[in-house]
Scaffold this active site. Structure first.
Site, PDB file in Angstrom:
ATOM      1  N   PRO A   2       0.849  -1.197   0.000  1.00 24.55           N
ATOM      2  CA  PRO A   2       0.000   0.000   0.000  1.00 24.55           C
ATOM      3  C   PRO A   2       0.883   1.244   0.000  1.00 24.55           C
ATOM      4  O   PRO A   2       1.832   1.320   0.769  1.00 24.55           O
ATOM      5  CB  PRO A   2      -0.776  -0.099   1.321  1.00 24.55           C
ATOM      6  N   GLU A   3       0.612   2.178  -0.884  1.00 17.88           N
ATOM      7  CA  GLU A   3       1.358   3.430  -0.895  1.00 17.88           C
ATOM      8  C   GLU A   3       0.533   4.493  -0.168  1.00 17.88           C
ATOM      9  O   GLU A   3      -0.558   4.232   0.318  1.00 17.88           O
ATOM     10  CB  GLU A   3       1.688   3.837  -2.332  1.00 17.88           C
ATOM     11  N   HIS A  91      -4.382 -15.159   8.955  1.00 21.52           N
ATOM     12  CA  HIS A  91      -3.518 -13.977   9.028  1.00 21.52           C
ATOM     13  C   HIS A  91      -4.151 -12.789   9.743  1.00 21.52           C
ATOM     14  O   HIS A  91      -3.655 -11.677   9.632  1.00 21.52           O
ATOM     15  CB  HIS A  91      -3.029 -13.537   7.630  1.00 21.52           C
ATOM     16  N   ARG A 109       1.865 -11.306   4.891  1.00 25.52           N
ATOM     17  CA  ARG A 109       3.325 -11.360   4.742  1.00 25.52           C
ATOM     18  C   ARG A 109       4.071 -10.837   5.969  1.00 25.52           C
ATOM     19  O   ARG A 109       5.304 -10.898   6.020  1.00 25.52           O
ATOM     20  CB  ARG A 109       3.732 -10.606   3.473  1.00 25.52           C
TER      21      ARG A 109
END
Ligand SMILES: [Zn+2]
Length: 269
Positions: A2-3, A91, A109
């Site tokens: 995500p930016e 997750h 991740r």
């Protein structure tokens, strides 16, 4: 990853939690980039969130005596669920539980992070960050002064969070294309007027992406909590060997500092 626009959109989606009281916090799996503090629930349970804001790509939850710093890393998402919904997804690392609903942090991740601190500005993740790209501090004079001692190329320079935060690989290529600046040029050769183009185009492109983010907020915040990139129109990124939008030339792809760069060697020559 995500930016900044995606983080800004996440922020807007969770703004409704301001003024709400965190009843408790459950940590299902503390293994993130840094181990999540065991005392987190003890420190924040029963406390009201005064404000939620963003610094670089960190989401800051401000309480009277603490701040919670959340980073989404490469693949992290926050999703909102009803409190009584009792299912978990693989997750799911942490849950902030409120009276009616809950905010769930999911990160396959595990490059993201959750920290509690007394002062986010002094926190090691944040204390050495450069100015916000949308703030007035990121102006041509700032950039021009800052590049004078740099030994790196301009693309790498604007991607360095110590110089300016929140400009990732995709946006860096787009900003330099729109500014007609070759990404391979040494930062210290960039002129004052080019600094003006780079700073103003950074704001234009990031605002555009945030605007698109706003319109896709519903999808973004679906139960899936997908963190895909917003579909802004990309003029050079990922367009190797396609015709430039401004001339007949084909877009080039090179590797700089282990990252892909895309540019038009005529328009940016
Ligand atoms: Zn061109």
């Amino acid at each position: 990853m995500p930016e900044l626009p995606e983080v800004e959109t996440t922020l807007r989606a969770i703004k409704s939690f301001e003024e709400k009281i965190v009843e408790s916090i459950s940590i299902h799996n503390p293994n993130l980039r840094w181990l999540v503090d065991k005392d987190i629930s003890q420190k924040l349970s029963g406390k009201k969130i005064n404000q939620i804001f963003r610094r670089a790509k960190y989401l800051i939850f401000d309480f009277d005596d603490y701040q919670l710093i959340v980073h989404l890393g490469m693949s992290g998402t926050l999703r909102i669920m009803n409190r009584k919904d009792n299912f978990f997804k693989k997750h799911d690392h942490a849950e902030l539980i409120f009276e009616d609903n809950k905010l769930i942090y999911n990160d396959p991740r595990r490059f993201g992070s959750i920290h509690v601190t007394k002062s986010y500005k002094d926190h090691f993740l944040i204390s050495s960050l450069g100015p916000e790209p949308l703030s007035r501090s990121f102006c041509k004079d700032y950039l021009f002064k800052k590049i004078q001692n740099s030994k790196t190329n301009i693309k790498n320079f604007i991607m360095n969070q110590k110089n300016v935060v929140g400009i990732g690989n995709i946006y860096a290529s787009e900003i330099l294309f729109r500014s007609s600046v070759d990404p391979r040029r040494l930062a210290q050769t960039i002129s004052n007027s080019e600094c003006n183009l780079i700073t103003s185009n950074s704001k234009i492109i990031l605002k555009e992406a945030i605007k698109v983010g706003g319109t896709t907020l519903k999808d973004f915040f679906s139960a899936e909590g997908s963190a895909g990139y917003f579909k802004i129109q990309l003029n050079v990124y990922d367009r190797e060997n396609e015709v430039c939008v401004n001339c007949e030339n084909l877009i080039s792809k090179i590797t700089q500092n282990q990252r892909a760069s895309y540019f038009c060697n005529i328009c940016q020559g």
